[in-house]
Design a protein around this motif. Structure first.
Motif, PDB file in Angstrom:
ATOM      1  N   HIS A  44       5.807  -3.359  -6.590  1.00  0.00           N
ATOM      2  CA  HIS A  44       5.170  -3.925  -6.041  1.00  0.00           C
ATOM      3  C   HIS A  44       5.110  -5.354  -6.005  1.00  0.00           C
ATOM      4  O   HIS A  44       3.787  -5.323  -7.159  1.00  0.00           O
ATOM      5  CB  HIS A  44       3.819  -3.051  -5.274  1.00  0.00           C
ATOM      6  CG  HIS A  44       3.898  -1.611  -5.150  1.00  0.00           C
ATOM      7  ND1 HIS A  44       4.225  -0.545  -6.064  1.00  0.00           N
ATOM      8  CD2 HIS A  44       3.630  -1.173  -4.610  1.00  0.00           C
ATOM      9  CE1 HIS A  44       4.470   0.934  -5.138  1.00  0.00           C
ATOM     10  NE2 HIS A  44       3.698   0.465  -4.094  1.00  0.00           N
ATOM     11  N   GLU A  78      -6.122   5.015   2.237  1.00  0.00           N
ATOM     12  CA  GLU A  78      -4.805   4.161   1.613  1.00  0.00           C
ATOM     13  C   GLU A  78      -4.577   5.166   0.482  1.00  0.00           C
ATOM     14  O   GLU A  78      -3.972   4.024  -0.022  1.00  0.00           O
ATOM     15  CB  GLU A  78      -5.021   3.434   2.365  1.00  0.00           C
ATOM     16  CG  GLU A  78      -4.789   2.278   3.689  1.00  0.00           C
ATOM     17  CD  GLU A  78      -5.136   1.368   4.025  1.00  0.00           C
ATOM     18  OE1 GLU A  78      -3.307   0.938   4.180  1.00  0.00           O
ATOM     19  OE2 GLU A  78      -4.818   0.467   3.307  1.00  0.00           O
ATOM     20  N   VAL A 119      -1.324   3.741  -1.042  1.00  0.00           N
ATOM     21  CA  VAL A 119      -0.797   2.101  -1.398  1.00  0.00           C
ATOM     22  C   VAL A 119      -1.248   2.023  -2.886  1.00  0.00           C
ATOM     23  O   VAL A 119      -2.792   2.557  -3.172  1.00  0.00           O
ATOM     24  CB  VAL A 119      -1.607   1.689  -0.412  1.00  0.00           C
ATOM     25  CG1 VAL A 119      -2.034   0.193  -0.593  1.00  0.00           C
ATOM     26  CG2 VAL A 119      -1.378   1.895   1.534  1.00  0.00           C
TER      27      VAL A 119
END
Length: 406
Positions: free
Chosen positions: A257, A327, A330
């Motif tokens: 990420h 989310e 995420v």
């Protein structure tokens, strides 16, 4: 009792650190019955609120599992005197004996020493040059050194108790006979250290946790010999395993990420929040926690769990619950939603959580500050993952970085 045929669990072998894909569907359904590789079947709790209830409600018991063939991933069950097999007030009695070593204030007092260790390890990596193995050169020695000093265990014995720890956590890596042998060796080792401490504690004046346990046993009769041995063993194994596994896990996830990694590099003050989000996002295990037994009929997750039935709470699933987290799949280092249950909840909330948090904060801050352009030295294929253990993390993780000083 429930007669529905339980489903085999784990449902699949997750890739690296990926969550079990079926959990998302299960969180929208009533609880289901599952059977782990060993022990009797139980209900699988996968929703956040259900997991918290099972972990925190007095209607669910750990002590009720004693003498039963508990559902588990590993062939062996816990030893006698195991704090994880107790309910309050017995559990509280043992917890009080060691909790002062893990208070926020005591842990913060250890932070400078942890930072000194971390910097020394990075110094060694920089001096030897890239590539380095993040696991062997940093992630293992940092928490092992800290717990050895805290507990009073010789650091030079680390290779032995690392093997014993792996055996303790083995699902398929070791045979049942090997696990039995290693668990016995760990107990003999700890018993020998305790005997040595008994002989010398009035002369050497050592202020470590092992000495405190011996004093609680011999001077105040506040725990049995089995309880003392089991506590010492649990602290030694759990005291380094979580952090040693999560350091490379966190680095691996951050490297996947780059936007979040860049955010963290730009704002090091974000490290404590980043650690909490990573603890939510990254699950050490691949599914179900230690079973709790219903002491009475309880309505849970759309079913009636009858008295005497086991519920297996999945914190891994709970931490990805869309009913709680926006989310949830995420990674968001700025997340400000409900606290995760990565360290559990209720009476058995991880005693060493403050220590693990501090070590993880020190580790991330030090690696990102001291090793510019930290990256995988051999790409994804160069990372070797553990297999056959109840924890998930790299076995070897070659890393590289841009040449730079402190």
């Amino acid at each position: 009792m429930t007669t529905a045929e339980p489903k085999s669990f784990p449902f699949s072998k997750p890739e690296r650190l990926d969550p079990e894909p079926l959990f998302e569907e299960l969180r929208r359904q009533p609880l289901i019955r599952v059977r782990l590789p060993y022990g009797e079947p139980g209900w699988l709790a996968s929703r956040y609120e259900d997991v918290k209830l099972v972990l925190g409600d007095k209607r669910f018991s750990r002590a009720a599992g004693v003498g039963r063939d508990e559902a588990r991933m590993r062939p062996m069950q816990g030893a006698s005197g195991n704090i994880m097999s107790m309910d309050p007030p017995e559990h509280s009695r043992l917890r009080r004996l060691v909790m002062k070593a893990f208070t926020q204030r005591r842990v913060e007092a250890l932070r400078p020493r942890a930072q000194e260790i971390a910097d020394g390890l990075v110094d060694g990596m920089v001096e030897r040059g890239a590539p380095a193995d993040l696991v062997e050169d940093f992630a293992l020695p940092l928490p092992i050194t800290v717990i050895c000093e805290l507990l009073g265990v010789p650091y030079e014995d680390r290779k032995d108790f690392r093997v014993w720890s792996d055996a303790f956590l083995s699902t398929t890596k070791f045979t049942v006979e090997e696990v039995t042998e290693c668990v016995g060796l760990l107990r003999e080792y700890m018993a020998r250290l305790i005997a040595e401490r008994r002989e010398s504690r009035h002369e050497d004046g050592r202020d470590d946790l092992l000495s405190a346990l011996v004093a609680a046993r011999d001077d105040d009769d506040r725990l049995t010999e089995d309880e003392m041995l089991s506590l010492a063993e649990a602290i030694l194994v759990a005291g380094h395993e979580t952090t040693a596994s999560q350091i490379p896990n966190f680095v691996y996830v951050l490297l996947q990420h780059p936007d979040q990694l860049a955010r963290l590099r730009a704002d090091p003050a974000l490290v404590p929040r980043a650690v909490e989000e990573l603890l939510r996002y990254v699950s050490l295990g691949n599914g179900a926690g230690i079973p709790r037994y219903a002491l009475e009929d309880v309505e849970l997750g759309g079913v009636t769990v009858k008295a005497g039935e086991a519920v297996l709470p999945s914190t891994a699933s709970a931490n990805r619950d869309a009913a709680v987290y926006s989310e949830p799949d995420v990674l968001d280092l700025l997340r400000e939603e409900a606290s995760h249950v990565g360290f559990g909840h209720g009476a058995h909330h991880c005693l060493g959580a403050p220590l693990a948090r501090m070590e993880l904060q020190v580790a991330l801050d030090t690696l990102l500050r001291r090793l510019p352009d930290l990256r995988l030295a051999a790409g994804e294929d160069g990372v070797e993952w553990k297999d056959g253990l109840s924890t998930r993390s790299p076995e070897k993780m070659p890393i590289s970085w841009a040449p730079a000083g402190r």
